[in-house]
Write an enzyme that holds these catalytic residues in place. Structure first.
Site, PDB file in Angstrom:
ATOM      1  N   LYS A   1       0.833  -1.214   0.000  1.00 60.70           N
ATOM      2  CA  LYS A   1       0.000   0.000   0.000  1.00 60.70           C
ATOM      3  C   LYS A   1       0.862   1.256   0.000  1.00 60.70           C
ATOM      4  O   LYS A   1       0.524   2.243  -0.648  1.00 60.70           O
ATOM      5  CB  LYS A   1      -0.932   0.031   1.227  1.00 60.70           C
ATOM      6  CG  LYS A   1      -1.966  -1.046   1.236  1.00 60.70           C
ATOM      7  CD  LYS A   1      -3.017  -0.853   0.154  1.00 60.70           C
ATOM      8  CE  LYS A   1      -4.020  -1.985   0.192  1.00 60.70           C
ATOM      9  NZ  LYS A   1      -4.868  -2.088  -0.971  1.00 60.70           N
TER      10      LYS A   1
ATOM     11  N   LYS B   1      -2.805 -12.438  -9.952  1.00 62.44           N
ATOM     12  CA  LYS B   1      -4.090 -12.959  -9.496  1.00 62.44           C
ATOM     13  C   LYS B   1      -5.272 -12.105  -9.950  1.00 62.44           C
ATOM     14  O   LYS B   1      -5.106 -10.937 -10.310  1.00 62.44           O
ATOM     15  CB  LYS B   1      -4.080 -13.068  -7.977  1.00 62.44           C
ATOM     16  CG  LYS B   1      -4.004 -11.739  -7.259  1.00 62.44           C
ATOM     17  CD  LYS B   1      -4.436 -11.879  -5.803  1.00 62.44           C
ATOM     18  CE  LYS B   1      -4.741 -10.523  -5.227  1.00 62.44           C
ATOM     19  NZ  LYS B   1      -5.503 -10.521  -4.005  1.00 62.44           N
TER      20      LYS B   1
ATOM     21  N   LYS C   1      -9.790  -7.104  -7.512  1.00 62.25           N
ATOM     22  CA  LYS C   1     -10.493  -5.866  -7.865  1.00 62.25           C
ATOM     23  C   LYS C   1      -9.529  -4.756  -8.193  1.00 62.25           C
ATOM     24  O   LYS C   1      -9.754  -3.971  -9.100  1.00 62.25           O
ATOM     25  CB  LYS C   1     -11.384  -5.427  -6.697  1.00 62.25           C
ATOM     26  CG  LYS C   1     -12.617  -6.282  -6.560  1.00 62.25           C
ATOM     27  CD  LYS C   1     -13.441  -5.869  -5.369  1.00 62.25           C
ATOM     28  CE  LYS C   1     -12.877  -6.391  -4.078  1.00 62.25           C
ATOM     29  NZ  LYS C   1     -13.378  -7.621  -3.554  1.00 62.25           N
TER      30      LYS C   1
HETATM   31  P1  ADP Z   1      -9.468  -8.354  -4.020  1.00 57.72           P
HETATM   32  O1  ADP Z   1      -8.086  -8.876  -4.233  1.00 57.72           O
HETATM   33  O2  ADP Z   1     -10.331  -8.522  -5.205  1.00 57.72           O
HETATM   34  O3  ADP Z   1      -9.491  -6.952  -3.460  1.00 57.72           O
HETATM   35  P2  ADP Z   1      -9.923  -9.179  -1.379  1.00 57.72           P
HETATM   36  O4  ADP Z   1      -8.527  -8.804  -1.074  1.00 57.72           O
HETATM   37  O5  ADP Z   1     -11.027  -8.367  -0.826  1.00 57.72           O
HETATM   38  O6  ADP Z   1     -10.096  -9.301  -2.929  1.00 57.72           O
HETATM   39  O7  ADP Z   1     -10.091 -10.698  -0.920  1.00 57.72           O
HETATM   40  C1  ADP Z   1     -11.204 -11.271  -0.272  1.00 57.72           C
HETATM   41  C2  ADP Z   1     -10.977 -12.756  -0.074  1.00 57.72           C
HETATM   42  O8  ADP Z   1     -10.859 -13.407  -1.329  1.00 57.72           O
HETATM   43  C3  ADP Z   1      -9.673 -13.101   0.676  1.00 57.72           C
HETATM   44  O9  ADP Z   1      -9.886 -14.251   1.458  1.00 57.72           O
HETATM   45  C4  ADP Z   1      -8.703 -13.387  -0.421  1.00 57.72           C
HETATM   46  O10 ADP Z   1      -7.669 -14.254  -0.001  1.00 57.72           O
HETATM   47  C5  ADP Z   1      -9.604 -14.047  -1.448  1.00 57.72           C
HETATM   48  N1  ADP Z   1      -9.103 -13.791  -2.796  1.00 57.72           N
HETATM   49  C6  ADP Z   1      -9.119 -12.623  -3.473  1.00 57.72           C
HETATM   50  N2  ADP Z   1      -8.603 -12.743  -4.705  1.00 57.72           N
HETATM   51  C7  ADP Z   1      -8.233 -14.050  -4.806  1.00 57.72           C
HETATM   52  C8  ADP Z   1      -7.652 -14.819  -5.852  1.00 57.72           C
HETATM   53  N3  ADP Z   1      -7.358 -14.286  -7.027  1.00 57.72           N
HETATM   54  N4  ADP Z   1      -7.413 -16.127  -5.619  1.00 57.72           N
HETATM   55  C9  ADP Z   1      -7.735 -16.701  -4.431  1.00 57.72           C
HETATM   56  N5  ADP Z   1      -8.295 -16.034  -3.408  1.00 57.72           N
HETATM   57  C10 ADP Z   1      -8.555 -14.727  -3.586  1.00 57.72           C
END
Ligand code: ADP
Ligand code: TRP
Length: 332
Positions: A112, A195, A198
């Protein structure tokens, strides 16, 4: 006694396949076996300063999507984090024993600092103590999350153990990241690298609420290359990622078919992507339809959130009562 499970997702947008396979698919299975608390981490999302209407809209999205995916509010406690003020109280206590050095070393904090140098607020620095509060408040031992959250779990164990040592009590149990598959899952995105997330942009994500047209469009634009140039060559990241996505939504025979075509340089990416898109649509459609139905039912949503907050507070209040006593806050 059933083991306790806690997990949450920040309401910063709609849920995508990464959230589903990394986190929510485990929630759905775990609810039958454990004492589960699944929440919407709206306090965490304040680090990015959402407007009040965005915040409320995203909290609603996640609540609706939890329900549409099959989390059953009769079996599980589903709640909004900010409805449980005890979490914020435990966060304060944990912050007293969280050290600058360890918070600054967290990889998510360092990311961040790099990605948003103009908004390095204290909430970001202390994100791990708020997350630890979420987990420790229910004395959970299992936390279904994706691979990216492992370090936060390690910090949660550190904070819980430190509290136990400081107050000479065997109070908080050690929580561990959990996934039904042997390794924690990482779902790749469509942009050829890394990965699905969002923050990587809408075109990189397939959302659970995406319509068939949108899915077809996004998949057709996914990054590929000029094709294999020798038999059985190793796949470059972008292609490997699409195969990983196919493994998640398609039947093994379908994956093997395209793998075999790739290995003898006969793959046509157009056909490969069409198949991938159609299988994603088959996966998404029932969830998307439920999302549309549930989103209309405001009184049901209100009832679920109210019931969940009551149950979560009951557990949280018990912990806070005990923690206050251990710390030494005693009534006269
Ligand atoms: P983003 O990366 O879209 O902002 P978050 O960080 O809010 O998503 O993640 C919410 C949940 O989803 C967490 O438990 C995170 O480990 C899981 N998660 C998010 N993206 C992935 C991904 N590409 N593969 C596996 N798990 C994911
Ligand atoms: N940090 C998690 C994420 O970004 C969200 C989260 C907050 C969480 N508190 C939690 C996950 C407690 C599990 C348990 O995805």
């Amino acid at each position: 006694m059933k083991e306790t499970v806690v997990s949450g997702i920040r309401p910063t947008g709609k849920l995508h396949l990464g959230n589903y396979f990394g986190a929510v698919s485990n929630f759905i299975k775990m609810q039958h076996e454990y004492n589960c608390y699944f929440f919407i981490a709206d306090l965490h999302s304040l680090t990015t300063h959402p407007t009040p209407s965005d915040l409320h809209g995203y909290v609603k999205h996640v609540l609706v999507e939890y329900l549409a995916c099959g989390i059953n509010p009769e079996e599980t406690t589903i709640y909004v984090q900010s409805d449980v003020p005890e979490v914020a109280e435990l966060y304060l206590y944990l912050n007293m024993n969280a050290y600058m050095g360890e918070l600054e070393r967290s990889t998510s904090f360092k990311d961040k600092v790099r990605s948003q140098p103009d908004n390095v607020n204290a909430g970001l620095l202390t994100y791990p103590s708020l997350m630890a509060a979420d987990i420790l408040i229910h004395k959970a031992t299992k936390v279904p999350v994706g691979k990216d959250q492992e370090q936060h779990l390690e910090m949660t164990r550190t904070f819980g153990n430190r509290f136990n040592r400081l107050y000479n009590a065997d109070y908080f149990p050690e929580p561990y990241a959990f996934n039904y598959s042997s390794n924690l899952v990482k779902v790749p995105g469509l942009d050829g690298k890394g990965k699905m997330g969002k923050s990587e942009g809408d075109a990189n994500c397939i959302y659970l609420s995406d319509s068939p047209e949108i899915i077809r469009k996004k998949v057709s634009r996914a990054v590929t290359d000029a094709g294999p140039t020798s038999d059985n060559q190793e796949k470059p990241e972008a292609i490997q990622n699409l195969f990983e996505l196919m493994k998640i939504v398609s039947l093994p025979d379908t994956v093997n078919h395209f793998d075999e075509l790739y290995n003898r340089q006969a793959i046509r990416y157009g056909d490969f992507k069409k198949q991938l898109a159609e299988d994603m649509i088959i996966f998404n459609t029932p969830i998307r339809e439920r999302i549309e139905d549930i989103a209309k039912d405001t009184s049901y949503l209100r009832q679920v959130a109210k019931h969940g907050a009551l149950k979560a507070r009951e557990s949280a209040q018990k912990t806070i009562r005990e923690v206050r006593e251990l710390i030494g806050f005693k009534p006269f």
